[in-house]
Design a protein around this motif. Structure first.
Motif, PDB file in Angstrom:
ATOM      1  N   VAL A  33       0.851  -1.198   0.000  1.00 52.71           N
ATOM      2  CA  VAL A  33       0.000   0.000   0.000  1.00 52.71           C
ATOM      3  C   VAL A  33       0.878   1.236   0.000  1.00 52.71           C
ATOM      4  CG1 VAL A  33      -1.754   1.287   1.266  1.00 52.71           C
ATOM      5  CG2 VAL A  33      -1.822  -1.204   1.258  1.00 52.71           C
ATOM      6  N   ASP A  34       0.558   2.175  -0.859  1.00 49.53           N
ATOM      7  CA  ASP A  34       1.187   3.496  -0.857  1.00 49.53           C
ATOM      8  C   ASP A  34       0.225   4.448  -0.155  1.00 49.53           C
ATOM      9  OD1 ASP A  34       2.499   5.854  -1.254  1.00 49.53           O
ATOM     10  OD2 ASP A  34       2.465   5.794  -3.446  1.00 49.53           O
ATOM     11  N   SER A  35       0.663   4.987   0.994  1.00 49.96           N
ATOM     12  CA  SER A  35      -0.222   5.852   1.778  1.00 49.96           C
ATOM     13  C   SER A  35       0.610   6.783   2.647  1.00 49.96           C
ATOM     14  CB  SER A  35      -1.148   5.007   2.660  1.00 49.96           C
ATOM     15  OG  SER A  35      -1.952   5.833   3.476  1.00 49.96           O
ATOM     16  N   GLU A  36      -0.010   7.849   3.108  1.00 53.59           N
ATOM     17  CA  GLU A  36       0.668   8.786   4.005  1.00 53.59           C
ATOM     18  C   GLU A  36       0.709   8.255   5.433  1.00 53.59           C
ATOM     19  OE1 GLU A  36       2.181  11.504   3.141  1.00 53.59           O
ATOM     20  OE2 GLU A  36       1.579  11.452   1.037  1.00 53.59           O
ATOM     21  N   SER A  37      -0.168   7.306   5.765  1.00 57.18           N
ATOM     22  CA  SER A  37      -0.303   6.850   7.145  1.00 57.18           C
ATOM     23  C   SER A  37      -0.271   5.334   7.238  1.00 57.18           C
ATOM     24  CB  SER A  37      -1.612   7.372   7.752  1.00 57.18           C
ATOM     25  OG  SER A  37      -1.866   6.779   9.000  1.00 57.18           O
ATOM     26  N   GLU A  38       0.473   4.831   8.235  1.00 60.09           N
ATOM     27  CA  GLU A  38       0.522   3.392   8.455  1.00 60.09           C
ATOM     28  C   GLU A  38      -0.815   2.847   8.918  1.00 60.09           C
ATOM     29  OE1 GLU A  38       3.474   0.086  10.553  1.00 60.09           O
ATOM     30  OE2 GLU A  38       3.713   2.233  10.997  1.00 60.09           O
ATOM     31  N   GLU A  39      -1.644   3.719   9.507  1.00 66.44           N
ATOM     32  CA  GLU A  39      -2.966   3.281   9.960  1.00 66.44           C
ATOM     33  C   GLU A  39      -3.824   2.792   8.787  1.00 66.44           C
ATOM     34  OE1 GLU A  39      -4.773   6.415  12.133  1.00 66.44           O
ATOM     35  OE2 GLU A  39      -3.281   6.387  13.753  1.00 66.44           O
ATOM     36  N   VAL A  40      -3.564   3.338   7.607  1.00 63.22           N
ATOM     37  CA  VAL A  40      -4.330   2.919   6.424  1.00 63.22           C
ATOM     38  C   VAL A  40      -4.093   1.439   6.142  1.00 63.22           C
ATOM     39  CG1 VAL A  40      -4.606   3.256   3.931  1.00 63.22           C
ATOM     40  CG2 VAL A  40      -4.382   5.236   5.440  1.00 63.22           C
TER      41      VAL A  40
END
Length: 1002
Positions: free
Chosen positions: A68-75
Motif C-alpha cells: 500500500v502506498d499511503s501517508e499513514s501506516e494506519e491505512v
C-alpha cells in the motif's frame, strides 16, 4: 510511504487477488495498492509500480503480499481489515456451497474417479508441471494459464497426442465441451456445429452470432494461440478435428485461427479437405476470394458464423454475406481525423485493425506494446495484452484501464471515432456497459462543449443466456450515446463510413476441389469419449470455473491449488524426479510397516550409566541435534547446572557455571545413544531411565523419569528442591518401579495402554491423564506386592504417580524412540524418523540417510501463557518430546484430545479436526493400532513423508510446554509450534543427491 504486510502461506488465485486489489484500492487514504502472490515476476511488477520494499523481497511464492502506498501506516490496518473480510467471505461461500474441496491430485482423483479433464488456471511458471500431472493421470487438459514456454507446450502437446489426449491451450481462455462452458465463455444454445479455435474472443464472437442467428454449438475446442505456429504444428487442432469428424452430432465444423505459420496452414487446410463434413474456416488477416470444395473460407468472424448456420440448416452457401451497418453513418467527420480502437478481446482487436488497415491501406498489423495497429494516428489496442494485465485484472473484468484510455483518446482533437467492445459471459464483469457509461457520457459532453464531433461505436459480444443481460447492456450503451452494431465487423465498417470510407467484400464462388480425400487416422477412444459425454472436471485453480461447469450439467471437483514446494523451482524439479522412482512407495510402506508393527514393552527402570556406557563423569546428554554449552538457551544451561549439582560434581551454582563455561563437559545428543529427554533433555549418569524394548526389531530405548510438577530440572530449574527431588527419584522412585516392572513376566505392553488411552482423550504430548492412570492401574498391584519395599515407600511412590498427570509422557517418548530406531534399521525411503529441538536448532533425520541431521533455526511456540507471562518470556522450541509427533501422536493427533486444544491455544473441536486432517496430508497412512473415536475411528497419522511436507508446504505441528527463556523460572505456558520447513527441504535435497539426482539452481 510504502507499507507492506506479508500473509505467509496464504495462496489465492489471480482472479480473487485482482478483485481484492480493486476492493482495497477504494479505501480512503490509499494512493495505490496491490495484492499479489510473492513470485519473482510479481515482485518485478511491484517494483515497476513503486510498491516494492525489503519486506516484499522476503516474500515466498506461496505468500500473499499486500502493498500500500499511503501517508499513514494506519491505512494499512484498514486495508488488512478489508483483506480479512474478503477472505472470510470466500470461506463462507465455500462452506455454503457444500462442495468438498481437495488439496492435491490424489484427493482430487479419489473424489472424482471418473474425471476426464483437468481445467488448469495456475500461474504460468507452474502450469507445465500441473499439465504433466493431468496427462500422467490420463486426463485431457484445458489450460487457461498463460506464460508457458513454447518448448514446454511442444513437449506436452506431443505427449498428449501420444496418449490420445487433447491439450487445449495454454492461454486457452474459452471453450465449450458438450454444451458446458469452460473458463471465460458465453452461454450458447446447443446445436450441430463443432468449432476448433486458436482464438479466444474469436470463438466468442462466432458462437454468440451463431446463437443470435438461431443456430447452436455442441463443442468449441480452444487450442491456444500458438497451436498453429511452426514449432507446435497444430497438434491440438488436428486431433480435435479428427474427433469432430467422428462425432455424430456435429454436422458442420468451424475452424478459427489467428495468422498461422504458412506451412502449418497448408497442412491444416489439407486436413480440412479430407474431412467428411463441410468446414468453414477463417484465418484472420486473410481475405479469400473463393471457396474450395466443401471448405468455405471467411474474411470476418461474422461471415464465418453466417456460413456455419446456413450449412447447419442444410442450406447452400451464398456468394456474399456482408451486411450494411444498422446505423447509416451519413454524418461524415473531417478526413484528417482518426479512429481509435479500445478492445478487451484480442481477436476482435485484430479483426478491427485488419479491416481498418485494408480500407485505408495502412500496411498491415503490428504487435507492439499492446497495439495491433498504430499508423498515421489510427490506433487499435488490445487491452488484454500482457503489458496491461501483469498484476492487474483483465479488461473484461476491470474497466479502469479502458476508462483511462477513453479519457485520453477523447481529449485528443484528432480522434473522431472510438471503437469499443463489451464481452459478456462467465468470468466477465457483471455490468461492463454500466461501468463504461459515465466516462462515455463525460467524453461526449466534453467534445460537444468543445464544438467538435466525437463518435463511439461498439458491439456487445454475448447472448441472452449469458449471466449478464445482453439486451440491457446494448440499451445502456446506446443511451450513453454509443452507436451499437450487432457484430464487430459491422461496428468497424460503421466507423469507416463515418470517415467517408468503406470496405466491401467481393462475392465468393465455390471452386471444385479435385484431389482425392485421404484416409484419416482414427481419433483416440479418449477423445471420442470426451466429445460424447459431459465433462467431469478436476478444476486446478480459479474456483469460479468449477461453479460454471456444475451450473451447466458437468461435474467438477475444486482443487484448491497452491504452489508446490512454496514455488521453489529447484525443489519442484527434485520432487518430480523422486516421484519417478518406481519402488519409492514400496520402500515407504516397508518403513511405515515397521512403525505400525512395532511391539514396545516397558520392561525396567535402571540407572542411566548401566545401559548407556557413554555416561561417565562430566558427560551430559541433551535434547535435540548437537549443540555446545555456549549456544544453549537459558533453560538448557540451567538444567546442566542442576545436573552438575545433583551429581556432586560442583558444590555451588557458581562453581558449576565455571566448569561448564570452561568446557570441562562432554555433551551428547540423547538420540545418539538410543535415548530421548524432555525439554532440555539433560541426562546424567545417576538418573534412572525407563527401558522400552521393541520386540519386533530387537532394539531398546531410554528416557529419564518424569519429575512431576512445580520446579523441575527439565525446564531449567536447579534449586535445592530440584536436586532433592532428583535424588528421591534416584533412590526411591526409580528402584521401586524397576523392581515392579521386573516382577512382571513380559513387562508392560505399551501399545495396549496407548490404544486404550487414546479413546479416553489423550494425545500423549500435552495430555496424558488417561494413560498415566492406566499405567498406575497396571503397576500399583505389583508395587504393593513387593516384599522388600516398606508400605510407606509404596504409598509414597503410588501417590507420586497419582499426582503426576504427565508421567506417561516419558514412557511415550521412550516408546516413540524404540519405534523409530527399529524403523531406521533398514536405510530406505523418505520417512521422517526423528524430530527434535535444542532451543537453537530443530533437527530431523530420515529413514534412508541414517544418523545424518538436517537442521534449521527453531520457532517459538504460540499458545496460552500463565498469568503474568507473555510470548516475550517464552523460550524457543526445545525438547526431544516431538518424538511423539514423529510416531503420529501429540499435535498430529490433536483430534483425539479436544479438551487440550484450548489449553494449547488451538481453539475448539473444529480446529482440532482441521489440524489432524491437515497432518494426514503429509503422512503416508494411518495407524490402525491407535484408533480415534472422535475422528470416525480413523487411526492416528503415520509416516511423515518429506516429499509430502515439501510439496504441500505443510509442516508438522507439535504440542509443547513453553519454558521461560531464563533458567530456573520453569514452565510459563503451553502451545503449539511448527517444524521449520528448511529442515525438510535440506533433507529432500540430500536424499535426491544420495540417489544421484542432480538439479541445478532454478
Amino acid at each position: 510511504m510504502i507499507y507492506t504486510k506479508i500473509k505467509e502461506n496464504s495462496y489465492q488465485d489471480s482472479i480473487n487477488l485482482m478483485l481484492l486489489t480493486n476492493a482495497v484500492s477504494t479505501i480512503d487514504g490509499v494512493k495505490k495498492a496491490q495484492v499479489m502472490m510473492g513470485t519473482d515476476a510479481n515482485k518485478d511488477i511491484l517494483k515497476e509500480a513503486g510498491l516494492y520494499n525489503e519486506k516484499v523481497q522476503s516474500a515466498q511464492p506461496s505468500d500473499m503480499v499486500v502493498a500500500v502506498d499511503s501517508e499513514s501506516e494506519e491505512v494499512l490496518s484498514a486495508v488488512m481489515e478489508e483483506v480479512e473480510i474478503f477472505l472470510s467471505d470466500l470461506s463462507v461461500k465455500k462452506e455454503s456451497s457444500q462442495v468438498k474441496d481437495v488439496h492435491n491430485w490424489n484427493e482430487a482423483l479419489e473424489s472424482q474417479p471418473n474425471a476426464n479433464m483437468a481445467l488448469i488456471s495456475v500461474p504460468g511458471i507452474y502450469a507445465a508441471d500441473e499439465i504433466e500431472k493431468a496427462l500422467d493421470n490420463n486426463l485431457h487438459a484445458f489450460v487457461f494459464s498463460d506464460n508457458v514456454t513454447k518448448e514446454d507446450e511442444v513437449r506436452l502437446k506431443k505427449k498428449a497426442h501420444e496418449k490420445g489426449l487433447l491439450l487445449m491451450g495454454p492461454d486457452c481462455g474459452t471453450g465449450v465441451i458438450s454444451n458446458v462452458p469452460m473458463a471465460f465463455t458465453n452461454v450458447v444454445k446447443s446445436g450441430n456445429i463443432g468449432i476448433v479455435g486458436a482464438s479466444g474472443t474469436g470463438i466468442q464472437e462466432v458462437t454468440t452470432i451463431i446463437d443470435r442467428l438461431g443456430g447452436g454449438v455442441v463443442h468449441a475446442i480452444g487450442t491456444g494461440g500458438r497451436d498453429l505456429s511452426e514449432e507446435v504444428g497444430a497438434i491440438t487442432m488436428k486431433d480435435a478435428l479428427l474427433g469432430l469428424a467422428e462425432h455424430e452430432p456435429t454436422d458442420v465444423i468451424v475452424v478459427i485461427s489467428k495468422p498461422p505459420a504458412p506451412a502449418v496452414r497448408d497442412e491444416v487446410v489439407q486436413l480440412l479437405h479430407d474431412l467428411p463434413k463441410p468446414v468453414v474456416a477463417i484465418f484472420l488477416g486473410e481475405n479469400p476470394d473463393h471457396h474450395e470444395g466443401d471448405v468455405y473460407l471467411a474474411h470476418t468472424l461474422e461471415e464465418t458464423a453466417h456460413m456455419a448456420v446456413d450449412l447447419a440448416n442444410g442450406k447452400e452457401i451464398k456468394d456474399y454475406y456482408q451486411e450494411k451497418p444498422r446505423h447509416e453513418g451519413n454524418e461524415k467527420v473531417d478526413s484528417s481525423k482518426t479512429v481509435k480502437g479500445l478492445y478487451s478481446g484480442g481477436t476482435l482487436a485484430s479483426e478491427a485493425a485488419m479491416l481498418i488497415s485494408e480500407a485505408l491501406e495502412l500496411g498491415g498489423l503490428i504487435k507492439e506494446e499492446g497495439y495491433i495497429l498504430k499508423t498515421n494516428g489510427f490506433e487499435v489496442m488490445d487491452l488484454g495484452d500482457d503489458i496491461y494485465t501483469q498484476g492487474k485484472p483483465h479488461p473484461m473484468i476491470d474497466p479502469e484501464v479502458r476508462k483511462n484510455k477513453i479519457r485520453e483518446y477523447a481529449e485528443d482533437e484528432n480522434t473522431a471515432v472510438i471503437l469499443i467492445d463489451v464481452v459478456l459471459g462467465h468470468g466477465s464483469h457483471p455490468d461492463m456497459a454500466g461501468a463504461l457509461e459515465p466516462v462515455i457520457k463525460e467524453a461526449l459532453e466534453k467534445a460537444k462543449s468543445d464544438n467538435r464531433k466525437l463518435y463511439f461505436v461498439g458491439t456487445v459480444c454475448g447472448t441472452t443466456q449469458d449471466p449478464q443481460d445482453y439486451e440491457q447492456a446494448k440499451q445502456t450503451l446506446e443511451e450513453a450515446g454509443v452507436l451499437i452494431e450487432d457484430s464487430n465487423a459491422k461496428a468497424v465498417r460503421l466507423a469507416l463510413n463515418l470517415m467517408g470510407k468503406d470496405i466491401e467484400d467481393a462475392p465468393k464462388k465455390v471452386t471444385p476441389y479435385d484431389e482425392k480425400k485421404r484416409e484419416l487416422p482414427k481419433p483416440s477412444e479418449a477423445v471420442i469419449n470426451l466429445l460424447n459425454s459431459k465433462p467431469v472436471v478436476i478444476n486446478v485453480g480459479i474456483e469460479s470455473f468449477s461453479e460454471v461447469v456444475r451450473e451447466h450439467g458437468g461435474e467438477a471437483v475444486q482443487y484448491n491449488w497452491k504452489p508446490v514446494a512454496g514455488g521453489n523451482r529447484k525443489l519442484i524439479k527434485i520432487l518430480n524426479k523422486l516421484k519417478q522412482i518406481d519402488d519409492l512407495n514400496e520402500q515407504n510402506e516397508r518403513v511405515v510397516g515397521r512403525f505400525r508393527d512395532a511391539q514396545p514393552f516397558l520392561v525396567d527402570v535402571v540407572p542411566a550409566h548401566s545401559v548407556i556406557p557413554e555416561l561417565k563423569e562430566k558427560v551430559l546428554l541433551h535434547a535435540g541435534p548437537p549443540i555446545s554449552y555456549e549456544d544453549m538457551t537459558g533453560p538448557m544451561q540451567g538444567s546442566c547446572i542442576g545436573a552438575t549439582l545433583y551429581e556432586g560434581w560442583a558444590e555451588t551454582e557458581e562453581e558449576a557455571r565455571e566448569m561448564l563455561e570452561k568446557g570441562e563437559f562432554t555433551f551428547i545428543p540423547c538420540h545418539q545413544v538410543n535415548a530421548v529427554g524432555p525439554m532440555g533433555g539433560i541426562t546424567s549418569k545417576s538418573m534412572p531411565v525407563l527401558v522400552v524394548e521393541n520386540r519386533l526389531t530387537d532394539n531398546v530405548a531410554y528416557c529419564i523419569l518424569n519429575e512431576g510438577i512445580g520446579k523441575v530440572l527439565r525446564f531449567g530449574a536447579y534449586s535445592q528442591e530440584v536436586v532433592d527431588r532428583l535424588t528421591w527419584i534416584q533412590n526411591v522412585l526409580g528402584p521401586v518401579l524397576g523392581k515392579a516392572l521386573r516382577k512382571l513376566k513380559s513387562g508392560l505392553n505399551i501399545n495396549v495402554l496407548i490404544a486404550k488411552a487414546i479413546t479416553m482423550g489423550d494425545e500423549f504430548h500435552q495430555r496424558n491423564i488417561a494413560a498415566s492412570l492406566l499405567f498406575l492401574k497396571e503397576i500399583s498391584p505389583t508395587i504393593l506386592s513387593l516384599d522388600d519395599v516398606n508400605d510407606d515407600t509404596k504409598l509414597e511412590v503410588i501417590q507420586f504417580l497419582a499426582d503426576t498427570d504427565q508421567f506417561f509422557l516419558n514412557i511415550m517418548m521412550a516408546t516413540g524412540k524404540a519405534i523409530v530406531d527399529g524403523a531406521r534399521q533398514e536405510k530406505e525411503g523418505s520417512i521422517v524418523t526423528t524430530m527434535t529441538r535444542n532451543g537453537k536448532d530443530f533437527g530431523i533425520r530420515i529413514s534412508s540417510l541414517g544418523d545424518q541431521w538436517f537442521t534449521a533455526p527453531v520457532n517459538t511456540p504460540k499458545g496460552l501463557y500463565f498469568t503474568g507471562f507473555s510470548e516475550a518470556d517464552g523460550n524457543p522450541d526445545i525438547g526431544d518430546s516431538s518424538i511423539t509427533e514423529t510416531v503420529g501422536v501429540g499435535g498430529m493427533a490433536m483430534i483425539a484430545a479436544p479438551g487440550v486444544t484450548r489449553f494449547v491455544g488451538a481453539g475448539g473441536f473444529e480446529d482440532a479436526l482441521k489440524v489432524s486432517d491437515e497432518m494426514s496430508e503429509i503422512c503416508v497412512t494411518h495407524n490402525p493400532n491407535y484408533s480415534i473415536p472422535t475422528w470416525d475411528f480413523k487411526g492416528t497419522c503415520l509416516g511423515i513423508d518429506i516429499l509430502k511436507v515439501v510439496e504441500t508446504g505443510i509442516t508438522p505441528i507439535i504440542n509443547t510446554g513453553i519454558a521461560h527463556k531464563k533458567a530456573g523460572l520453569g514452565q510459563v505456558g503451553a502451545g503449539t509450534v511448527r517444524a521449520p520447513m528448511a529442515c525438510f527441504e535440506k533433507a529432500l535435497e540430500a536424499y535426491a543427491e544420495s540417489l544421484g539426482i542432480q538439479i541445478e539452481e532454478a
